[in-house]
Design a protein around this motif. Structure first.
Motif, PDB file in Angstrom:
ATOM      1  N   LYS A 246      -3.555  21.267   8.191  1.00  0.00           N
ATOM      2  CA  LYS A 246      -3.585  21.482   9.561  1.00  0.00           C
ATOM      3  C   LYS A 246      -3.021  20.242  10.279  1.00  0.00           C
ATOM      4  CE  LYS A 246      -7.413  24.762   9.705  1.00  0.00           C
ATOM      5  NZ  LYS A 246      -8.833  25.121  10.147  1.00  0.00           N
ATOM      6  N   LEU A 247      -3.185  19.072   9.969  1.00  0.00           N
ATOM      7  CA  LEU A 247      -2.805  17.680  10.321  1.00  0.00           C
ATOM      8  C   LEU A 247      -1.433  17.551  10.225  1.00  0.00           C
ATOM      9  CD1 LEU A 247      -6.026  15.852   9.071  1.00  0.00           C
ATOM     10  CD2 LEU A 247      -5.642  16.751  11.429  1.00  0.00           C
ATOM     11  N   PRO A 248      -0.835  16.510  10.844  1.00  0.00           N
ATOM     12  CA  PRO A 248       0.672  16.383  10.986  1.00  0.00           C
ATOM     13  C   PRO A 248       0.700  15.318   9.689  1.00  0.00           C
ATOM     14  CG  PRO A 248      -0.387  15.556  12.959  1.00  0.00           C
ATOM     15  CD  PRO A 248      -1.609  15.945  12.300  1.00  0.00           C
ATOM     16  N   LYS A 249       1.963  15.282   9.039  1.00  0.00           N
ATOM     17  CA  LYS A 249       2.498  14.737   7.896  1.00  0.00           C
ATOM     18  C   LYS A 249       2.032  13.186   7.947  1.00  0.00           C
ATOM     19  CE  LYS A 249       6.006  18.216   6.385  1.00  0.00           C
ATOM     20  NZ  LYS A 249       7.409  18.535   6.098  1.00  0.00           N
ATOM     21  N   ASN A 250       2.053  12.553   8.963  1.00  0.00           N
ATOM     22  CA  ASN A 250       1.929  11.216   8.876  1.00  0.00           C
ATOM     23  C   ASN A 250       0.258  11.074   9.025  1.00  0.00           C
ATOM     24  OD1 ASN A 250       1.348  12.036  11.719  1.00  0.00           O
ATOM     25  ND2 ASN A 250       2.270  10.262  12.426  1.00  0.00           N
ATOM     26  N   THR A 251      -0.708  11.922   8.735  1.00  0.00           N
ATOM     27  CA  THR A 251      -1.848  11.697   8.767  1.00  0.00           C
ATOM     28  C   THR A 251      -2.619  12.266   7.579  1.00  0.00           C
ATOM     29  OG1 THR A 251      -2.036  12.567  11.014  1.00  0.00           O
ATOM     30  CG2 THR A 251      -4.031  12.355   9.827  1.00  0.00           C
ATOM     31  N   GLU A 252      -3.504  11.011   6.878  1.00  0.00           N
ATOM     32  CA  GLU A 252      -4.276  11.346   5.810  1.00  0.00           C
ATOM     33  C   GLU A 252      -5.686  11.820   6.038  1.00  0.00           C
ATOM     34  OE1 GLU A 252      -3.108   8.245   2.228  1.00  0.00           O
ATOM     35  OE2 GLU A 252      -3.717   7.448   3.898  1.00  0.00           O
ATOM     36  N   ALA A 253      -6.065  12.831   5.424  1.00  0.00           N
ATOM     37  CA  ALA A 253      -7.575  13.273   5.559  1.00  0.00           C
ATOM     38  C   ALA A 253      -8.296  13.007   4.257  1.00  0.00           C
ATOM     39  CB  ALA A 253      -7.476  14.783   5.936  1.00  0.00           C
ATOM     40  N   LEU A 254      -9.079  11.917   4.445  1.00  0.00           N
ATOM     41  CA  LEU A 254      -9.650  11.502   3.022  1.00  0.00           C
ATOM     42  C   LEU A 254     -11.219  10.946   3.476  1.00  0.00           C
ATOM     43  CD1 LEU A 254      -7.002   9.133   1.763  1.00  0.00           C
ATOM     44  CD2 LEU A 254      -7.789  11.250   0.801  1.00  0.00           C
ATOM     45  N   THR A 255     -11.989  11.378   2.319  1.00  0.00           N
ATOM     46  CA  THR A 255     -13.530  11.129   2.550  1.00  0.00           C
ATOM     47  C   THR A 255     -13.804   9.594   2.121  1.00  0.00           C
ATOM     48  OG1 THR A 255     -13.987  11.704   0.098  1.00  0.00           O
ATOM     49  CG2 THR A 255     -14.343  13.498   2.126  1.00  0.00           C
TER      50      THR A 255
ATOM     51  N   PRO B 200     -12.323  -3.881   1.945  1.00  0.00           N
ATOM     52  CA  PRO B 200     -10.781  -3.694   2.004  1.00  0.00           C
ATOM     53  C   PRO B 200     -10.431  -3.703   3.543  1.00  0.00           C
ATOM     54  CG  PRO B 200     -12.113  -1.553   1.900  1.00  0.00           C
ATOM     55  CD  PRO B 200     -13.019  -2.938   1.578  1.00  0.00           C
ATOM     56  N   ASP B 201      -8.850  -3.664   3.842  1.00  0.00           N
ATOM     57  CA  ASP B 201      -8.493  -3.739   5.107  1.00  0.00           C
ATOM     58  C   ASP B 201      -7.779  -2.202   5.084  1.00  0.00           C
ATOM     59  OD1 ASP B 201      -6.857  -3.726   7.174  1.00  0.00           O
ATOM     60  OD2 ASP B 201      -5.821  -5.800   6.966  1.00  0.00           O
ATOM     61  N   LEU B 202      -8.602  -1.424   5.724  1.00  0.00           N
ATOM     62  CA  LEU B 202      -7.963  -0.047   5.923  1.00  0.00           C
ATOM     63  C   LEU B 202      -6.483   0.157   6.644  1.00  0.00           C
ATOM     64  CD1 LEU B 202     -11.312   1.735   6.617  1.00  0.00           C
ATOM     65  CD2 LEU B 202     -10.120   1.424   4.280  1.00  0.00           C
ATOM     66  N   SER B 203      -6.059  -0.770   7.155  1.00  0.00           N
ATOM     67  CA  SER B 203      -4.997  -0.721   7.940  1.00  0.00           C
ATOM     68  C   SER B 203      -3.835  -0.793   7.081  1.00  0.00           C
ATOM     69  CB  SER B 203      -4.781  -1.887   8.968  1.00  0.00           C
ATOM     70  OG  SER B 203      -4.467  -2.923   8.268  1.00  0.00           O
ATOM     71  N   LYS B 204      -3.946  -1.678   5.711  1.00  0.00           N
ATOM     72  CA  LYS B 204      -2.989  -1.655   4.858  1.00  0.00           C
ATOM     73  C   LYS B 204      -3.008  -0.595   3.838  1.00  0.00           C
ATOM     74  CE  LYS B 204      -3.315  -6.622   5.760  1.00  0.00           C
ATOM     75  NZ  LYS B 204      -3.232  -7.862   4.865  1.00  0.00           N
ATOM     76  N   GLU B 205      -4.080   0.277   3.481  1.00  0.00           N
ATOM     77  CA  GLU B 205      -4.137   1.017   2.387  1.00  0.00           C
ATOM     78  C   GLU B 205      -3.662   2.436   2.640  1.00  0.00           C
ATOM     79  OE1 GLU B 205      -7.907   1.018   0.338  1.00  0.00           O
ATOM     80  OE2 GLU B 205      -8.314  -1.312   0.370  1.00  0.00           O
ATOM     81  N   SER B 206      -2.419   2.636   2.235  1.00  0.00           N
ATOM     82  CA  SER B 206      -1.789   3.947   2.622  1.00  0.00           C
ATOM     83  C   SER B 206      -0.307   4.086   1.889  1.00  0.00           C
ATOM     84  CB  SER B 206      -1.606   4.191   4.240  1.00  0.00           C
ATOM     85  OG  SER B 206      -1.047   5.307   4.201  1.00  0.00           O
ATOM     86  N   GLY B 207      -0.426   5.373   1.400  1.00  0.00           N
ATOM     87  CA  GLY B 207       0.683   5.536   0.616  1.00  0.00           C
ATOM     88  C   GLY B 207       2.150   5.855   1.874  1.00  0.00           C
ATOM     89  N   LEU B 208       1.363   6.060   2.977  1.00  0.00           N
ATOM     90  CA  LEU B 208       2.387   6.332   4.221  1.00  0.00           C
ATOM     91  C   LEU B 208       2.511   5.278   4.813  1.00  0.00           C
ATOM     92  CD1 LEU B 208       0.457   9.607   5.465  1.00  0.00           C
ATOM     93  CD2 LEU B 208       2.517   9.602   3.845  1.00  0.00           C
TER      94      LEU B 208
END
Length: 211
Positions: free
Chosen positions: A6-15, A156-164
């Motif tokens: 449902k979310l855009p491709k530039n969005t990660e949905a993670l717990t 962790p710095d959550l602004s940096k941790e992403s495969g996107l």
């Protein structure tokens, strides 16, 4: 999976647990995942065997345990009973925003321990259990909350941790069920815009330490 569709491709949905798992797989704690849920790397699962492994004394101590009806009852704890009490202390610690196990983790459990030496003993057992869980050479099972706690403590710095690429916005949904360990992490973020949505009238996971 539903959110991904449902979310855009530039969005990660993670717990929080999913983010922690991604971190743990490449961290110094990657070996402990073999003892996590679904893993088979632990040596002991039986409470009696774990109590023996941790060298917990069988000398009994008397505690008061809260009952579901609001009352309490006195109970004597042997080595196995002390292990279960220590595990409850550790559950509270793993969900808390504290970096060390303290008496608060005991006070938040169902156990009321009037004797100071008994309290110190239970906290010491909880410390032993924690150290075994996070050791690559540990023998006891690891919980989802264990590596979530380790991840949060790594700051962790959550602004940096992403495969996107770099994350720009952190969106927290159902904030009322966010445990203190994650609330502290979210509040510490300086390099990302935060949007927090919740319902203060709901607290269905109060047992998890949510406020």
């Amino acid at each position: 999976d539903e959110a991904k569709g449902k979310l855009p491709k530039n969005t990660e949905a993670l717990t929080g647990h999913a983010l922690a798992l991604k971190w743990a797989r490449t961290s110094d704690y990657s070996e402990i995942l073999k003892r996590g849920p679904g893993g088979k790397g632990f040596k002991y699962t039986n409470a009696k065997a774990i109590a023996k492994h941790l060298n917990i004394s069988d000398k009994e101590m008397t505690v008061s345990i809260e009952k579901k009806d609001g009352g309490s009852e006195l109970k004597s704890l042997d080595g196995v009973g002390k292990y279960f009490a220590a595990r409850k202390i550790l559950e509270n610690y793993q969900r808390s925003d504290r970096d060390k196990i303290t008496e608060k983790d005991l006070l938040d459990s169902v156990y009321d321990v009037p004797n100071e030496n008994d309290r110190k003993e239970l906290l010491g057992i909880a410390e032993k259990l924690w150290n075994d869980r996070i050791s690559n050479d540990g023998k006891t099972p690891v919980e989802f909350d264990t590596y979530r706690k380790l991840w949060a403590m790594s700051e962790p710095d959550l602004s940096k941790e992403s495969g996107l690429g770099k994350r720009d916005i952190l969106f927290i949904d159902e904030a009322q069920v966010t445990p203190p360990v994650l609330s502290k992490l979210v509040n510490s973020q300086k390099n990302i815009q935060k949007v927090v949505v919740g319902d203060s009238d709901q607290s269905i996971y109060g047992f998890s330490g949510n406020e």
